[in-house]
Design an enzyme around this catalytic site. Structure first.
Site, PDB file in Angstrom:
ATOM      1  N   THR A 155       0.832  -1.206   0.000  1.00  0.00           N
ATOM      2  CA  THR A 155       0.000   0.000   0.000  1.00  0.00           C
ATOM      3  C   THR A 155       0.863   1.252   0.000  1.00  0.00           C
ATOM      4  OG1 THR A 155      -1.698  -1.193   1.255  1.00  0.00           O
ATOM      5  CG2 THR A 155      -1.853   1.195   1.220  1.00  0.00           C
ATOM      6  N   GLN A 159      -6.002  -2.274  -2.258  1.00  0.00           N
ATOM      7  CA  GLN A 159      -5.366  -1.010  -1.892  1.00  0.00           C
ATOM      8  C   GLN A 159      -4.754  -0.361  -3.132  1.00  0.00           C
ATOM      9  OE1 GLN A 159      -4.745  -3.986  -0.438  1.00  0.00           O
ATOM     10  NE2 GLN A 159      -4.604  -3.789   1.801  1.00  0.00           N
ATOM     11  N   GLN A 217     -10.221   2.264  -2.867  1.00  0.00           N
ATOM     12  CA  GLN A 217      -9.743   1.888  -1.533  1.00  0.00           C
ATOM     13  C   GLN A 217      -8.442   2.610  -1.236  1.00  0.00           C
ATOM     14  OE1 GLN A 217      -9.723  -2.326  -0.739  1.00  0.00           O
ATOM     15  NE2 GLN A 217      -8.419  -2.147   1.053  1.00  0.00           N
ATOM     16  N   ASP A 218      -8.367   3.232  -0.030  1.00  0.00           N
ATOM     17  CA  ASP A 218      -7.138   3.912   0.412  1.00  0.00           C
ATOM     18  C   ASP A 218      -6.766   5.074  -0.513  1.00  0.00           C
ATOM     19  OD1 ASP A 218      -7.157   1.975   2.333  1.00  0.00           O
ATOM     20  OD2 ASP A 218      -5.421   0.877   1.588  1.00  0.00           O
ATOM     21  N   ASP A 245     -11.710   2.914   3.851  1.00  0.00           N
ATOM     22  CA  ASP A 245     -10.572   3.572   4.518  1.00  0.00           C
ATOM     23  C   ASP A 245      -9.931   4.615   3.615  1.00  0.00           C
ATOM     24  OD1 ASP A 245     -11.070   1.687   6.524  1.00  0.00           O
ATOM     25  OD2 ASP A 245      -9.570   0.295   5.749  1.00  0.00           O
ATOM     26  N   ARG A 290     -12.953   3.941  11.396  1.00  0.00           N
ATOM     27  CA  ARG A 290     -12.563   2.843  12.280  1.00  0.00           C
ATOM     28  C   ARG A 290     -11.095   3.035  12.623  1.00  0.00           C
ATOM     29  NH1 ARG A 290     -12.539  -2.578   8.393  1.00  0.00           N
ATOM     30  NH2 ARG A 290     -11.296  -1.732   6.664  1.00  0.00           N
ATOM     31  N   TRP A 292      -7.457   2.347  12.715  1.00  0.00           N
ATOM     32  CA  TRP A 292      -6.370   1.526  12.181  1.00  0.00           C
ATOM     33  C   TRP A 292      -5.329   1.312  13.271  1.00  0.00           C
ATOM     34  CZ3 TRP A 292      -2.454   3.267   7.871  1.00  0.00           C
ATOM     35  CH2 TRP A 292      -1.748   2.149   7.408  1.00  0.00           C
TER      36      TRP A 292
END
Length: 317
Positions: A92, A122, A144-145, A166, A223, A225
């Site tokens: 990532t 990711q 994502q990301d 995320d 959330r 990490w």
């Protein structure tokens, strides 16, 4: 007072100093101490971009974020970059289309995109591992990301950030003011990774707007990490896409004891204090003060943000 900036122009038609953004960045001297403004003409620039630690005080300015796009398609499992993995990292961390590691970076009127399709895992559009970085009227596009606020202090104003899982994450100390956050599918807006109560990191969303693709209650505000993840939403509109529970513990009940997830005077159909998880907190006026001013990201004796704002340079032909 800094010296007047030097100006470099980029245009794919050959009418600028360089044809690619990376060529312009490479032309900035190592250990640069003078702000260099890279003015980028309209176009879609399909290449990864890397600003090394030795390249400080760079501004990248476009005409408008819709017309000036930096895009690439790395994922955590497929990285193609003009720099080697030893320099940019793998997984990532190395998947970002644009990577900034040089302090005192500014971007204005640029879109940063990871064009990998949904389901690619990711796939970071932008990673910033640098201090005192500011972004004005930029777009960050991905799934994502999307936006990796990995390290340092960052300020984002009037920006648009979209994704699903995320998609604003990392352990930076960031303030996002008057930004538009768009949830493209089921997932989580933030994943902040503060690891201890002593760390001063966290994300503040101030006077922002959260929208979705029309569904109800499919996106969590965040959330943790890291077990002490810290995120604050203040004066923010939340549409019906936001889960009424608000926050998720990432399947770890112990995170509920340490995470700092706060809201203050938010509104909209996605804001429902009575249905939020009990371990998140709604701040009072006095408690919220520390998160409502630029002092969250700059110390009074080191006012980097006001100085950087003086070098917002609109593009002109």
């Amino acid at each position: 007072m800094e010296a007047l900036p030097s100006i470099i122009t980029v245009s794919q038609d050959g009418k600028g100093h360089y044809r690619t953004v990376q060529e312009a960045i490479d032309a900035v001297p190592l250990g640069n101490t003078r702000r260099t403004v890279i003015r980028v003409a309209a176009g879609i620039y399909k290449q990864p971009v890397y600003v090394a630690k030795t390249k400080r005080f760079i501004t990248i300015a476009g005409i408008s974020p819709e017309n000036t796009v930096l895009t690439w398609y790395n994922t955590a499992t497929r990285i193609q970059h003009h720099k080697g993995e030893k320099e940019i990292g793998g997984g990532t961390f190395g998947s970002a289309s644009t990577i900034v590691e040089g302090d005192d970076f500014i971007a204005e009127n640029i879109t940063f995109e990871n064009s990998s399709p949904q389901g690619s895992g990711q796939a970071v559009a932008f990673r910033v591992t640098a201090d005192r970085c500011a972004f004005y009227s930029c777009r960050f596009l991905g799934w994502q990301d999307t936006l990796y606020l990995h390290y340092g202090k960052q300020y984002l104003r009037d920006c648009y950030i979209e994704g699903s899982v995320d998609f604003i994450f990392g352990n930076g100390t960031a303030m996002l003011e008057h930004c538009h956050i768009h949830c493209k599918s089921q997932g989580f807006i933030t994943a902040q990774s503060r690891k201890s109560a002593e760390e001063t990191t966290g994300f503040v969303f101030l006077r922002c707007v959260i929208t979705g693709n029309g569904g109800r209650e499919y996106a969590y505000l965040g959330r943790p990490w890291g077990p002490f993840g810290r995120v604050i939403f203040a004066f923010t509109y939340m549409d019906q896409c936001v889960q009424l529970a608000g926050w998720n513990n990432w399947g770890k009940p112990d995170n509920e004891k340490t995470a700092s997830f706060f809201e203050y005077r938010c509104f909209g159909p996605g804001y429902c204090p009575s249905k939020r998880v009990k371990w998140a907190k709604h701040l009072g006026d006095k408690e919220a003060e520390q998160f409502l001013l630029h002092g969250f990201i700059e110390q009074p004796n080191k006012p980097w943000l006001s100085q950087r704002m003086a070098f917002k340079v609109p593009y002109s032909a």
